[in-house]
Scaffold this motif. Structure first.
Motif, PDB file in Angstrom:
ATOM      1  N   LEU A  54      -9.442 111.018  66.297  1.00  0.00           N
ATOM      2  CA  LEU A  54      -8.423 110.050  66.688  1.00  0.00           C
ATOM      3  C   LEU A  54      -8.159 108.989  65.628  1.00  0.00           C
ATOM      4  N   THR A  55      -8.773 109.113  64.459  1.00  0.00           N
ATOM      5  CA  THR A  55      -8.579 108.092  63.426  1.00  0.00           C
ATOM      6  C   THR A  55      -8.119 108.678  62.090  1.00  0.00           C
ATOM      7  N   HIS A  56      -7.763 109.956  62.072  1.00  0.00           N
ATOM      8  CA  HIS A  56      -7.290 110.595  60.834  1.00  0.00           C
ATOM      9  C   HIS A  56      -8.259 110.380  59.678  1.00  0.00           C
ATOM     10  N   ASP A  57      -9.521 110.599  59.937  1.00  0.00           N
ATOM     11  CA  ASP A  57     -10.545 110.461  58.910  1.00  0.00           C
ATOM     12  C   ASP A  57     -10.553 111.733  58.053  1.00  0.00           C
ATOM     13  N   PRO A  58     -10.323 111.626  56.735  1.00  0.00           N
ATOM     14  CA  PRO A  58     -10.286 112.835  55.905  1.00  0.00           C
ATOM     15  C   PRO A  58     -11.608 113.589  55.882  1.00  0.00           C
ATOM     16  N   ALA A  73      -6.501 116.397  63.891  1.00  0.00           N
ATOM     17  CA  ALA A  73      -6.417 114.950  63.648  1.00  0.00           C
ATOM     18  C   ALA A  73      -5.080 114.443  64.153  1.00  0.00           C
ATOM     19  N   SER A  74      -5.137 113.405  64.962  1.00  0.00           N
ATOM     20  CA  SER A  74      -3.905 112.802  65.460  1.00  0.00           C
ATOM     21  C   SER A  74      -4.207 111.429  66.009  1.00  0.00           C
ATOM     22  N   ALA A  75      -3.412 110.440  65.591  1.00  0.00           N
ATOM     23  CA  ALA A  75      -3.504 109.106  66.170  1.00  0.00           C
ATOM     24  C   ALA A  75      -2.550 108.951  67.336  1.00  0.00           C
ATOM     25  N   ASP A  76      -1.771 109.985  67.630  1.00  0.00           N
ATOM     26  CA  ASP A  76      -0.795 109.941  68.723  1.00  0.00           C
ATOM     27  C   ASP A  76      -1.440 110.540  69.967  1.00  0.00           C
ATOM     28  N   THR A  77      -2.143 109.721  70.724  1.00  0.00           N
ATOM     29  CA  THR A  77      -2.863 110.228  71.877  1.00  0.00           C
ATOM     30  C   THR A  77      -1.940 110.719  72.976  1.00  0.00           C
ATOM     31  N   SER A  78      -0.721 110.199  73.041  1.00  0.00           N
ATOM     32  CA  SER A  78       0.204 110.670  74.074  1.00  0.00           C
ATOM     33  C   SER A  78       0.573 112.129  73.840  1.00  0.00           C
ATOM     34  N   SER A  79       0.735 112.533  72.565  1.00  0.00           N
ATOM     35  CA  SER A  79       1.036 113.936  72.283  1.00  0.00           C
ATOM     36  C   SER A  79      -0.191 114.811  72.485  1.00  0.00           C
ATOM     37  N   LEU A  92     -15.354 118.083  71.353  1.00  0.00           N
ATOM     38  CA  LEU A  92     -15.815 116.853  70.716  1.00  0.00           C
ATOM     39  C   LEU A  92     -14.627 115.983  70.333  1.00  0.00           C
ATOM     40  N   ILE A  93     -14.713 114.692  70.666  1.00  0.00           N
ATOM     41  CA  ILE A  93     -13.752 113.705  70.192  1.00  0.00           C
ATOM     42  C   ILE A  93     -14.508 112.707  69.326  1.00  0.00           C
ATOM     43  N   LEU A  94     -13.978 112.432  68.138  1.00  0.00           N
ATOM     44  CA  LEU A  94     -14.545 111.442  67.225  1.00  0.00           C
ATOM     45  C   LEU A  94     -13.557 110.303  67.040  1.00  0.00           C
TER      46      LEU A  94
END
Length: 213
Positions: A54-58, A73-79, A92-94
């Motif tokens: 959820l933080t677009h960590d490379p 990877a996505s910061a758009d939780t609604s999508s 797993l969610i990080l």
């Protein structure tokens, strides 16, 4: 301050050898982050399950490739809440705290609740916190943890482990589970006294989902 009001939750100390990783970024801080992320995905994500970042960590993408586990990877939780965004079960969610798109504690509860329907039963969410930098704004580690715990509980998460992750200079990786208060306090104190490696320290709250799809 072993677990910051987490009397019934065990604490583990992870010392990660600060050796070069040619596939990761070259700075010491990035090597630590890459090794920590790889270890988390290897331990907590099953083969075939997707890890959601959820933080677009490379480092998550690199660790997913290294451990042969798919990552999204996505910061758009609604999508992400749409089932068609995920083609495999999410195990797993990080995320890091604070989230750039959820700066209030209420925001993280909303994010976790939104992701909950796509999680497998018994999946994990891991929240990573960095100790506050002296002289910079922000809450203390203990304050952040005390605020996060009820938010996670309201989202259907059970706190199962607190990990104190530290960089170590050589000697290989070391993992101490069920660490005592004295051992944890000593590890934190030693890390904070070394200004050169103070940034190579993360505290991780490991949550298990009580329910899932």
């Amino acid at each position: 301050m072993k677990g910051c009001d987490e009397d019934d939750v065990p604490t583990a100390i992870w010392r990660l050898d600060d050796r070069d990783d040619p596939a990761a970024a070259t700075t010491t801080d990035n090597r630590f982050a890459a090794r920590l992320t790889s270890r988390l995905i290897h331990v907590y994500a099953d083969h075939g399950d997707t890890t959601v970042d959820l933080t677009h960590d490379p480092h998550v993408e690199h660790a997913g490739i290294h451990t042969s586990r798919p990552c999204l990877a996505s910061a758009d939780t609604s999508s992400l809440a749409r089932q068609d965004m995920v083609t495999a079960p999410v195990g797993l969610i990080l995320l890091r705290w604070p989230l750039p798109h959820a700066t209030a504690i209420a925001g993280i509860a909303e994010v976790l609740a939104m992701c909950h329907p796509m999680m497998t039963a018994g999946a994990y969410t891991i929240v990573a916190l960095r100790p506050a930098t002296p002289g910079k704004p922000g809450g203390t580690l203990a304050e952040d943890i005390r605020a996060l715990l009820p938010a996670a509980q309201s989202a259907g998460l059970q706190h199962v482990l607190h990990i104190v992750a530290l960089a170590s200079a050589g000697g290989g990786d070391e993992f101490l589970y069920y660490a005592t208060d004295t051992e944890v306090d000593a590890a934190r104190r030693k890390q904070s006294e070394d200004a050169a490696v103070a940034v190579h320290h993360a505290e991780l709250l490991v949550f298990r989902h009580r329910r899932g799809r």
